[in-house]
Scaffold this active site. Structure first.
Site, PDB file in Angstrom:
ATOM      1  N   ARG A 255       5.321  -2.957  -1.922  1.00 13.83           N
ATOM      2  CA  ARG A 255       6.057  -2.118  -2.891  1.00 13.83           C
ATOM      3  C   ARG A 255       7.562  -2.446  -2.935  1.00 13.83           C
ATOM      4  NH1 ARG A 255       1.500  -1.431  -3.606  1.00 13.83           N
ATOM      5  NH2 ARG A 255       0.380   0.525  -3.943  1.00 13.83           N
TER       6      ARG A 255
ATOM      7  N   SER B 200       2.256   7.694  -6.880  1.00 16.02           N
ATOM      8  CA  SER B 200       2.543   7.938  -5.453  1.00 16.02           C
ATOM      9  C   SER B 200       4.034   8.186  -5.279  1.00 16.02           C
ATOM     10  CB  SER B 200       2.162   6.718  -4.617  1.00 16.02           C
ATOM     11  OG  SER B 200       0.824   6.401  -4.832  1.00 16.02           O
TER      12      SER B 200
ATOM     13  N   GLU C 216       8.895   6.256  -2.962  1.00 16.81           N
ATOM     14  CA  GLU C 216       8.526   5.056  -3.732  1.00 16.81           C
ATOM     15  C   GLU C 216       9.310   4.922  -5.043  1.00 16.81           C
ATOM     16  OE1 GLU C 216       4.251   3.770  -4.078  1.00 16.81           O
ATOM     17  OE2 GLU C 216       4.796   3.652  -6.190  1.00 16.81           O
TER      18      GLU C 216
END
Ligand SMILES: Cc1cc2nc3c(=O)[nH]c(=O)nc-3n(C[C@H](O)[C@H](O)[C@H](O)COP(=O)(O)OP(=O)(O)OC[C@H]3O[C@@H](n4cnc5c(N)ncnc54)[C@H](O)[C@@H]3O)c2cc1C
Length: 357
Positions: free
Chosen positions: A180, A250, A345
């Protein structure tokens, strides 16, 4: 008589027409927070984008690029120029052997690119179906799902340098991809903007079914279409569509811990959900949050999604205050219980450290 061709005037007029002031970003982020952009423009072509960057440089304005706004946490008005990336176009080129090279302009909708590839019977991105947002933002956090990350199929990205206006290609392996993350979230943030991505897909069957229970959900012999459909079905069952309930997917990354910390945690929490990762372990952040009692909790006008504790949702807030508060409470309680620090995130806009470059 000679005609006077004043390019400066033409440039000024075009820019004046394309840039608006003080525009609400509520419909440009999937949390639907109602902050505004000081200056705002939509770029549909590379030339238009280049001109916007020239204007920003001349006027010493910061530039923020937004695609679908599905990985953003806007928490204040954004100073400078916000550009919505709508560059469009897809081109495919057959390569010798099993490969097909697909070049996608940054403003194309990612899921539609996946759908198109499945229709053409090109393999490689079917597990990344139904991830919202644009193709150009996909490398920024190296999108991933069901065992596939975009870095696995990304040959190169075309970028524009905001300071020089130069447009050039960068190889995928030089983009600093990790879980990520990429240089586009770090050293290249707000300096290099992605204008195109080149994917390297396969013409012959190569399916990855070992993640997220995909193989158990497919009846009969799996094929490209059935994998795509299954990924879409599973995602629709457990994730809220931003069109229905505001969210950014998320909200936390799955934390990575050392072998020793993992062993210790397992002793206290035998049911801990974790996966081996780079010599250590990746913990399921959703499980940690769920077990800390947060699943389905409502806090002011925001909350933790009832089917997936990793997703924070916005029911009714127009600003990010309650969400930031909820985030802090969740992080605190997970740290107290497990000694594990959760990391956010989505990208927060604007960042306190952002200065005119
Ligand atoms: C319901 C839901 C499910 C999701 N599931 C997943 C998932 O399974 N896996 C996953 O990895 N992510 C997932 N996401 C997160 C998100 O969809 C992805 O990160 C997506 O790639 C973001 O694209 P975007 O165009 O919306 O980016 P934005 O939110 O518009 O931008 C994100 C960041 O990228 C920057 N950026 C945008 N475009 C460019 C560009 N062209 N060049 C340089 N920088 C740029 C922005 O400035 C910002 O910092 C999910 C989100 C939602 C809402």
């Amino acid at each position: 008589m000679k005609m006077r061709f004043n390019t400066e005037d033409a440039f000024e007029q075009r820019i004046e027409r394309s840039i608006q002031e003080n525009v609400s970003l509520a419909s440009y982020n999937t949390f639907r927070f109602d902050y505004s952009a000081e200056y705002f423009a939509i770029a549909e072509t590379l030339d238009a984008l280049r001109e916007l960057l020239v204007w920003a440089k001349q006027n010493q304005k910061m530039v923020t690029m937004i695609g679908g706004g599905s990985n953003l946490l806007i928490s204040a008005d954004v100073t400078g120029l916000v550009i919505i990336n709508r560059l469009s176009g897809i081109n495919a080129r057959e390569l010798p052997g099993n490969l097909i090279s697909v070049t996608v302009a940054a403003g194309e909708n990612w899921h539609q690119v996946v759908e198109y590839s499945v229709e053409q019977e090109w393999y490689g991105i079917e597990n990344l179906a139904l991830i919202p947002g644009t193709a150009g933002a996909a490398p920024v956090q190296n999108i991933g799902a069901y065992g596939v990350e975009i870095k696995d199929v990304l040959a190169r990205v075309q970028v524009i340098n905001r300071n020089t206006g130069d447009v050039y290609w960068v190889n995928g392996r030089d983009c600093g991809f990790t879980y990520r993350d990429s240089h586009f979230k770090g050293q290249w943030k707000d300096l290099l903007f992605i204008t195109s991505v080149e994917l390297s897909l396969k013409k012959q069957s190569e399916l990855l079914l070992s993640y997220g229970g995909l193989s158990e959900r497919i009846d009969g012999k799996p094929n490209l279409r059935s994998v795509f459909n299954t990924v879409c079905n599973v995602r629709n069952e457990k994730l809220p569509s931003p069109a229905v309930l505001a969210n950014s997917g998320s909200f936390f990354k799955n934390p990575i811990v050392s072998q020793n910390q993992h062993t210790e945690l397992k002793q206290h929490f035998p049911n801990l959900v974790s996966f081996p990762f780079n010599g250590g372990f990746k913990l399921a952040a959703g499980w940690l949050i769920d077990q800390a009692g947060w699943k389905g909790v409502h806090y002011q006008g925001v909350g933790v999604y009832e089917k997936q504790a990793l997703v924070l949702v916005n029911y009714s807030e127009t600003n990010a205050i309650a969400l930031l508060d909820l985030e802090a409470q969740i992080k605190h309680s997970v740290f107290e219980k497990y000694g594990v620090l959760l990391e956010r995130e989505p990208v927060q806009l604007p960042l306190a450290s952002e200065l005119v470059k």
